[in-house]
Design a protein around this motif. Structure first.
Motif, PDB file in Angstrom:
ATOM      1  N   LEU A   1      31.937 -27.524 -13.705  1.00 46.26           N
ATOM      2  CA  LEU A   1      32.231 -27.114 -12.339  1.00 46.26           C
ATOM      3  C   LEU A   1      31.207 -27.642 -11.352  1.00 46.26           C
ATOM      4  O   LEU A   1      30.016 -27.774 -11.665  1.00 46.26           O
ATOM      5  CB  LEU A   1      32.301 -25.595 -12.252  1.00 46.26           C
ATOM      6  CG  LEU A   1      33.613 -24.998 -12.789  1.00 46.26           C
ATOM      7  CD1 LEU A   1      33.431 -23.538 -13.152  1.00 46.26           C
ATOM      8  CD2 LEU A   1      34.711 -25.176 -11.763  1.00 46.26           C
ATOM      9  N   LYS A   2      31.702 -27.931 -10.150  1.00 40.91           N
ATOM     10  CA  LYS A   2      30.877 -28.446  -9.070  1.00 40.91           C
ATOM     11  C   LYS A   2      30.980 -27.510  -7.879  1.00 40.91           C
ATOM     12  O   LYS A   2      31.978 -26.780  -7.739  1.00 40.91           O
ATOM     13  CB  LYS A   2      31.360 -29.842  -8.670  1.00 40.91           C
ATOM     14  CG  LYS A   2      31.414 -30.820  -9.820  1.00 40.91           C
ATOM     15  CD  LYS A   2      32.089 -32.115  -9.401  1.00 40.91           C
ATOM     16  CE  LYS A   2      32.230 -33.064 -10.585  1.00 40.91           C
ATOM     17  NZ  LYS A   2      32.971 -34.289 -10.223  1.00 40.91           N
ATOM     18  N   PRO A   3      29.999 -27.522  -6.984  1.00 39.38           N
ATOM     19  CA  PRO A   3      30.088 -26.641  -5.803  1.00 39.38           C
ATOM     20  C   PRO A   3      31.372 -26.854  -4.993  1.00 39.38           C
ATOM     21  O   PRO A   3      31.911 -25.885  -4.430  1.00 39.38           O
ATOM     22  CB  PRO A   3      28.847 -27.041  -5.005  1.00 39.38           C
ATOM     23  CG  PRO A   3      27.867 -27.472  -6.035  1.00 39.38           C
ATOM     24  CD  PRO A   3      28.695 -28.187  -7.074  1.00 39.38           C
ATOM     25  N   GLU A   4      31.879 -28.062  -4.960  1.00 41.03           N
ATOM     26  CA  GLU A   4      33.114 -28.309  -4.210  1.00 41.03           C
ATOM     27  C   GLU A   4      34.353 -27.713  -4.871  1.00 41.03           C
ATOM     28  O   GLU A   4      35.449 -27.752  -4.298  1.00 41.03           O
ATOM     29  CB  GLU A   4      33.311 -29.817  -3.982  1.00 41.03           C
ATOM     30  CG  GLU A   4      33.240 -30.664  -5.222  1.00 41.03           C
ATOM     31  CD  GLU A   4      31.850 -31.277  -5.426  1.00 41.03           C
ATOM     32  OE1 GLU A   4      30.840 -30.575  -5.215  1.00 41.03           O
ATOM     33  OE2 GLU A   4      31.794 -32.459  -5.827  1.00 41.03           O
ATOM     34  N   ASP A   5      34.197 -27.180  -6.047  1.00 43.60           N
ATOM     35  CA  ASP A   5      35.294 -26.463  -6.691  1.00 43.60           C
ATOM     36  C   ASP A   5      35.398 -25.014  -6.225  1.00 43.60           C
ATOM     37  O   ASP A   5      36.314 -24.289  -6.622  1.00 43.60           O
ATOM     38  CB  ASP A   5      35.125 -26.489  -8.211  1.00 43.60           C
ATOM     39  CG  ASP A   5      35.201 -27.885  -8.773  1.00 43.60           C
ATOM     40  OD1 ASP A   5      34.411 -28.201  -9.691  1.00 43.60           O
ATOM     41  OD2 ASP A   5      36.043 -28.675  -8.299  1.00 43.60           O
TER      42      ASP A   5
ATOM     43  N   GLY B   1      45.304 -14.121  -5.868  1.00 43.82           N
ATOM     44  CA  GLY B   1      44.203 -15.071  -5.788  1.00 43.82           C
ATOM     45  C   GLY B   1      42.925 -14.492  -6.352  1.00 43.82           C
ATOM     46  O   GLY B   1      42.703 -13.275  -6.323  1.00 43.82           O
ATOM     47  N   ILE B   2      42.093 -15.375  -6.870  1.00 39.13           N
ATOM     48  CA  ILE B   2      40.818 -14.949  -7.419  1.00 39.13           C
ATOM     49  C   ILE B   2      39.740 -15.950  -7.010  1.00 39.13           C
ATOM     50  O   ILE B   2      39.965 -17.154  -7.018  1.00 39.13           O
ATOM     51  CB  ILE B   2      40.904 -14.810  -8.954  1.00 39.13           C
ATOM     52  CG1 ILE B   2      39.673 -14.090  -9.488  1.00 39.13           C
ATOM     53  CG2 ILE B   2      41.113 -16.153  -9.635  1.00 39.13           C
ATOM     54  CD1 ILE B   2      39.865 -13.579 -10.904  1.00 39.13           C
ATOM     55  N   GLN B   3      38.607 -15.415  -6.613  1.00 43.29           N
ATOM     56  CA  GLN B   3      37.530 -16.259  -6.092  1.00 43.29           C
ATOM     57  C   GLN B   3      36.755 -16.912  -7.226  1.00 43.29           C
ATOM     58  O   GLN B   3      36.368 -16.248  -8.194  1.00 43.29           O
ATOM     59  CB  GLN B   3      36.576 -15.432  -5.232  1.00 43.29           C
ATOM     60  CG  GLN B   3      35.416 -16.210  -4.644  1.00 43.29           C
ATOM     61  CD  GLN B   3      35.845 -17.176  -3.560  1.00 43.29           C
ATOM     62  OE1 GLN B   3      36.635 -16.841  -2.682  1.00 43.29           O
ATOM     63  NE2 GLN B   3      35.337 -18.401  -3.616  1.00 43.29           N
ATOM     64  N   VAL B   4      36.534 -18.205  -7.076  1.00 40.71           N
ATOM     65  CA  VAL B   4      35.619 -18.946  -7.937  1.00 40.71           C
ATOM     66  C   VAL B   4      34.548 -19.550  -7.037  1.00 40.71           C
ATOM     67  O   VAL B   4      34.867 -20.295  -6.107  1.00 40.71           O
ATOM     68  CB  VAL B   4      36.349 -20.053  -8.725  1.00 40.71           C
ATOM     69  CG1 VAL B   4      35.342 -20.941  -9.446  1.00 40.71           C
ATOM     70  CG2 VAL B   4      37.335 -19.446  -9.712  1.00 40.71           C
ATOM     71  N   THR B   5      33.315 -19.208  -7.291  1.00 34.30           N
ATOM     72  CA  THR B   5      32.205 -19.720  -6.507  1.00 34.30           C
ATOM     73  C   THR B   5      31.247 -20.455  -7.431  1.00 34.30           C
ATOM     74  O   THR B   5      30.794 -19.889  -8.433  1.00 34.30           O
ATOM     75  CB  THR B   5      31.458 -18.590  -5.793  1.00 34.30           C
ATOM     76  OG1 THR B   5      32.376 -17.880  -4.941  1.00 34.30           O
ATOM     77  CG2 THR B   5      30.323 -19.143  -4.935  1.00 34.30           C
ATOM     78  N   VAL B   6      30.966 -21.698  -7.085  1.00 34.36           N
ATOM     79  CA  VAL B   6      30.071 -22.516  -7.895  1.00 34.36           C
ATOM     80  C   VAL B   6      28.799 -22.757  -7.092  1.00 34.36           C
ATOM     81  O   VAL B   6      28.843 -23.342  -6.008  1.00 34.36           O
ATOM     82  CB  VAL B   6      30.721 -23.849  -8.277  1.00 34.36           C
ATOM     83  CG1 VAL B   6      29.802 -24.643  -9.214  1.00 34.36           C
ATOM     84  CG2 VAL B   6      32.076 -23.616  -8.933  1.00 34.36           C
ATOM     85  N   SER B   7      27.700 -22.313  -7.621  1.00 36.04           N
ATOM     86  CA  SER B   7      26.419 -22.485  -6.936  1.00 36.04           C
ATOM     87  C   SER B   7      25.733 -23.765  -7.410  1.00 36.04           C
ATOM     88  O   SER B   7      25.868 -24.171  -8.566  1.00 36.04           O
ATOM     89  CB  SER B   7      25.517 -21.283  -7.191  1.00 36.04           C
ATOM     90  OG  SER B   7      25.217 -21.193  -8.574  1.00 36.04           O
ATOM     91  N   SER B   8      25.001 -24.367  -6.485  1.00 35.56           N
ATOM     92  CA  SER B   8      24.308 -25.631  -6.830  1.00 35.56           C
ATOM     93  C   SER B   8      22.948 -25.372  -7.443  1.00 35.56           C
ATOM     94  O   SER B   8      22.445 -24.257  -7.440  1.00 35.56           O
ATOM     95  CB  SER B   8      24.176 -26.491  -5.582  1.00 35.56           C
ATOM     96  OG  SER B   8      23.467 -25.787  -4.591  1.00 35.56           O
TER      97      SER B   8
ATOM     98  N   GLN C   1      27.164 -21.310 -12.149  1.00 30.96           N
ATOM     99  CA  GLN C   1      26.309 -22.415 -11.723  1.00 30.96           C
ATOM    100  C   GLN C   1      27.009 -23.756 -11.937  1.00 30.96           C
ATOM    101  O   GLN C   1      27.884 -23.886 -12.803  1.00 30.96           O
ATOM    102  CB  GLN C   1      25.004 -22.390 -12.502  1.00 30.96           C
ATOM    103  CG  GLN C   1      24.077 -21.248 -12.111  1.00 30.96           C
ATOM    104  CD  GLN C   1      22.710 -21.381 -12.768  1.00 30.96           C
ATOM    105  OE1 GLN C   1      22.566 -21.962 -13.833  1.00 30.96           O
ATOM    106  NE2 GLN C   1      21.696 -20.821 -12.112  1.00 30.96           N
ATOM    107  N   ALA C   2      26.611 -24.715 -11.143  1.00 31.27           N
ATOM    108  CA  ALA C   2      27.154 -26.066 -11.300  1.00 31.27           C
ATOM    109  C   ALA C   2      26.953 -26.540 -12.737  1.00 31.27           C
ATOM    110  O   ALA C   2      25.896 -26.324 -13.326  1.00 31.27           O
ATOM    111  CB  ALA C   2      26.476 -27.015 -10.326  1.00 31.27           C
ATOM    112  N   GLY C   3      27.992 -27.152 -13.256  1.00 33.85           N
ATOM    113  CA  GLY C   3      27.965 -27.596 -14.638  1.00 33.85           C
ATOM    114  C   GLY C   3      28.518 -26.585 -15.619  1.00 33.85           C
ATOM    115  O   GLY C   3      28.763 -26.906 -16.786  1.00 33.85           O
ATOM    116  N   GLY C   4      28.725 -25.373 -15.140  1.00 34.11           N
ATOM    117  CA  GLY C   4      29.229 -24.317 -15.997  1.00 34.11           C
ATOM    118  C   GLY C   4      30.739 -24.366 -16.158  1.00 34.11           C
ATOM    119  O   GLY C   4      31.420 -25.254 -15.638  1.00 34.11           O
TER     120      GLY C   4
END
Length: 121
Positions: free
Chosen positions: A88-92, A114-121, A13-16
């Motif tokens: 972390l921010k969603p744009e990351d 490569g490894i996926q990082v997904t940041v949810s808002s 999550q965002a901020g995490g």
């Protein structure tokens, strides 16, 4: 040859925070600098941070202002490099790549898958 394997990505999550790890195997004695890049959908791959075998770090200018607070570190004994991403921010959201450079080389010679990082808002 050197093989790089990343781990530690995922959904946050965002901020995490996340800590990415990369372990090198093979001819690791030839490695000088290691770094982290990222590539977001539809964008070019960009440097996040790099670190030499002596511990000197470099953070991308383009990332410093708007970026999540990040810290790169390295454990030469374990042939590993780490990237701590805070606030972390969603744009990351991006695929993050580990890279390694041989001594006296300008560009990076080896890349992880490569490894996926997904940041949810």
């Amino acid at each position: 040859q050197v093989q790089l394997v990343e781990s530690g990505g995922g959904l946050v999550q965002a901020g995490g925070s996340l800590r990415l790890s990369c372990v090198a195997s093979g001819s690791t004695v030839s490695i000088d600098a290691m770094g982290w890049y990222r590539q977001a959908p539809g964008k070019q791959r960009e440097l996040v941070a790099s670190i030499t075998s002596g511990g000197s770090t470099n953070y991308a200018d383009s990332a410093k202002g708007r970026f999540t607070i990040s810290t790169i570190s390295r454990d030469n004994a374990k042939s590993s490099v780490y990237l701590r991403l805070n606030s972390l921010k969603p744009e990351d959201t991006a695929v993050y790549y580990c890279a390694a450079k041989r001594i006296m080389r300008v560009g990076y010679d080896y890349w992880g898958q490569g490894i996926q990082v997904t940041v949810s808002s």
